[in-house]
Design a protein around this motif. Structure first.
Motif, PDB file in Angstrom:
ATOM      1  N   UNK A  32      -5.045 -10.616  -1.556  1.00 22.98           N
ATOM      2  CA  UNK A  32      -5.284 -11.917  -2.160  1.00 22.98           C
ATOM      3  C   UNK A  32      -5.921 -12.820  -1.116  1.00 22.98           C
ATOM      4  N   UNK A  33      -7.078 -13.371  -1.451  1.00 20.99           N
ATOM      5  CA  UNK A  33      -7.822 -14.235  -0.542  1.00 20.99           C
ATOM      6  C   UNK A  33      -7.445 -15.681  -0.829  1.00 20.99           C
ATOM      7  N   UNK A  34      -6.982 -16.389   0.187  1.00 17.77           N
ATOM      8  CA  UNK A  34      -6.423 -17.717  -0.014  1.00 17.77           C
ATOM      9  C   UNK A  34      -7.244 -18.845   0.599  1.00 17.77           C
ATOM     10  N   UNK A  35      -7.887 -18.597   1.718  1.00 17.08           N
ATOM     11  CA  UNK A  35      -8.581 -19.662   2.429  1.00 17.08           C
ATOM     12  C   UNK A  35      -9.638 -19.044   3.324  1.00 17.08           C
ATOM     13  N   UNK A  36     -10.233 -19.849   4.157  1.00 14.32           N
ATOM     14  CA  UNK A  36     -11.169 -19.363   5.156  1.00 14.32           C
ATOM     15  C   UNK A  36     -10.687 -19.804   6.525  1.00 14.32           C
ATOM     16  N   UNK A  69      10.396  -1.778   2.517  1.00  9.42           N
ATOM     17  CA  UNK A  69      11.293  -0.812   1.892  1.00  9.42           C
ATOM     18  C   UNK A  69      10.636   0.546   1.822  1.00  9.42           C
ATOM     19  N   UNK A  70      11.349   1.452   1.189  1.00  9.74           N
ATOM     20  CA  UNK A  70      10.826   2.794   1.033  1.00  9.74           C
ATOM     21  C   UNK A  70      11.856   3.838   1.395  1.00  9.74           C
ATOM     22  N   UNK A  71      11.371   5.046   1.531  1.00  9.72           N
ATOM     23  CA  UNK A  71      12.267   6.160   1.815  1.00  9.72           C
ATOM     24  C   UNK A  71      11.660   7.128   2.792  1.00  9.72           C
ATOM     25  N   UNK A  72      11.959   8.407   2.573  1.00  9.88           N
ATOM     26  CA  UNK A  72      11.531   9.446   3.497  1.00  9.88           C
ATOM     27  C   UNK A  72      10.037   9.758   3.394  1.00  9.88           C
ATOM     28  N   UNK A  73       9.470   9.617   2.209  1.00  8.40           N
ATOM     29  CA  UNK A  73       8.066   9.986   2.005  1.00  8.40           C
ATOM     30  C   UNK A  73       7.129   8.814   1.802  1.00  8.40           C
ATOM     31  N   UNK A  74       7.617   7.722   1.256  1.00  8.28           N
ATOM     32  CA  UNK A  74       6.768   6.564   1.004  1.00  8.28           C
ATOM     33  C   UNK A  74       7.431   5.301   1.534  1.00  8.28           C
ATOM     34  N   UNK A  75       6.602   4.288   1.768  1.00  6.08           N
ATOM     35  CA  UNK A  75       7.148   2.983   2.134  1.00  6.08           C
ATOM     36  C   UNK A  75       6.271   1.886   1.554  1.00  6.08           C
ATOM     37  N   UNK A  76       6.815   0.695   1.515  1.00  8.93           N
ATOM     38  CA  UNK A  76       6.137  -0.479   0.989  1.00  8.93           C
ATOM     39  C   UNK A  76       6.050  -1.505   2.099  1.00  8.93           C
ATOM     40  N   UNK A  77       4.973  -2.288   2.078  1.00 13.93           N
ATOM     41  CA  UNK A  77       4.777  -3.284   3.126  1.00 13.93           C
ATOM     42  C   UNK A  77       4.054  -4.505   2.569  1.00 13.93           C
ATOM     43  N   UNK A  78       4.218  -5.609   3.287  1.00 16.50           N
ATOM     44  CA  UNK A  78       3.508  -6.847   2.982  1.00 16.50           C
ATOM     45  C   UNK A  78       2.842  -7.330   4.254  1.00 16.50           C
ATOM     46  N   UNK A  79       1.728  -8.030   4.095  1.00 17.44           N
ATOM     47  CA  UNK A  79       1.015  -8.516   5.265  1.00 17.44           C
ATOM     48  C   UNK A  79       0.409  -9.886   5.021  1.00 17.44           C
ATOM     49  N   UNK A  80       0.132 -10.562   6.116  1.00 19.88           N
ATOM     50  CA  UNK A  80      -0.485 -11.883   6.094  1.00 19.88           C
ATOM     51  C   UNK A  80      -1.552 -11.947   7.169  1.00 19.88           C
ATOM     52  N   UNK A  81      -2.645 -12.598   6.847  1.00 14.76           N
ATOM     53  CA  UNK A  81      -3.660 -12.899   7.856  1.00 14.76           C
ATOM     54  C   UNK A  81      -3.749 -14.408   7.992  1.00 14.76           C
ATOM     55  N   UNK A  82      -3.675 -14.855   9.233  1.00 13.98           N
ATOM     56  CA  UNK A  82      -3.827 -16.273   9.546  1.00 13.98           C
ATOM     57  C   UNK A  82      -4.793 -16.378  10.724  1.00 13.98           C
ATOM     58  N   UNK A  83      -5.057 -17.600  11.139  1.00 11.35           N
ATOM     59  CA  UNK A  83      -5.804 -17.794  12.375  1.00 11.35           C
ATOM     60  C   UNK A  83      -4.904 -18.533  13.359  1.00 11.35           C
ATOM     61  N   UNK A  92      -3.337 -19.940   6.666  1.00 11.68           N
ATOM     62  CA  UNK A  92      -3.096 -18.661   5.992  1.00 11.68           C
ATOM     63  C   UNK A  92      -4.363 -18.302   5.218  1.00 11.68           C
ATOM     64  N   UNK A  93      -4.941 -17.170   5.536  1.00  9.41           N
ATOM     65  CA  UNK A  93      -6.240 -16.797   5.002  1.00  9.41           C
ATOM     66  C   UNK A  93      -6.127 -15.761   3.888  1.00  9.41           C
TER      67      UNK A  93
END
Length: 139
Positions: free
Chosen positions: A87-91, A105-119, A124-125
């Motif tokens: 999701x693109x929020x700003x520049x 979260x996740x288990x032995x074979x898969x996992x889930x993640x969240x990320x953020x890009x800022x400057x 928050x970009x």
């Protein structure tokens, strides 16, 4: 939350895409990773701002690292991306991009993640989330 800088023993040689784009892994710990990338002309789109693909690449990479921390260079985990939402929020207002990823979260074979890009100004970009599968190959 403050994280310790990257343990030099865990620093890997940059791979070709990393060399081309210029990002660096600066923090890596259990369920967390941080990448930093100076904004440079080869990252820009026609409008003169970083291309959205740069944000997606950084989010994909930082979230993958967040789920693959082992704490030892002798045992590396690798992952494949199953899904990625960006999701693109700003520049950016600053001169560099900071990507932070958290394994959620996740288990032995898969996992889930969240990320953020800022400057470095705190703008928050972009935000992202993804699902990843651990590769059977361990380096």
């Amino acid at each position: 939350m403050l994280y310790a800088p990257l343990d030099p023993a865990l620093d890997e040689a940059p791979y070709e895409l990393q060399k081309h784009l210029g990002f660096q892994l600066t923090h890596w710990d259990t369920d967390y990773a941080r990448l930093e990338l100076p904004i440079a002309p080869h990252l820009m789109n026609r409008a003169g701002i970083p291309h959205g693909g740069i944000y997606a690449t950084l989010l994909d990479t930082v979230m993958g690292f967040a789920g693959c921390y082992t704490g030892t260079p002798e045992h590396k985990k690798l992952a494949l991306t199953l899904s990625l939402t960006t999701n693109f929020l700003s520049r950016p207002k600053g001169k560099g991009l900071i990507a932070e990823g958290h394994r959620t979260g996740g288990g032995q074979r898969t996992f889930f993640a969240e990320g953020t890009i800022s400057d470095e100004t705190g703008e928050i970009i972009a935000r992202g989330s993804g699902a990843f599968r651990y590769r059977n190959t361990t380096l």
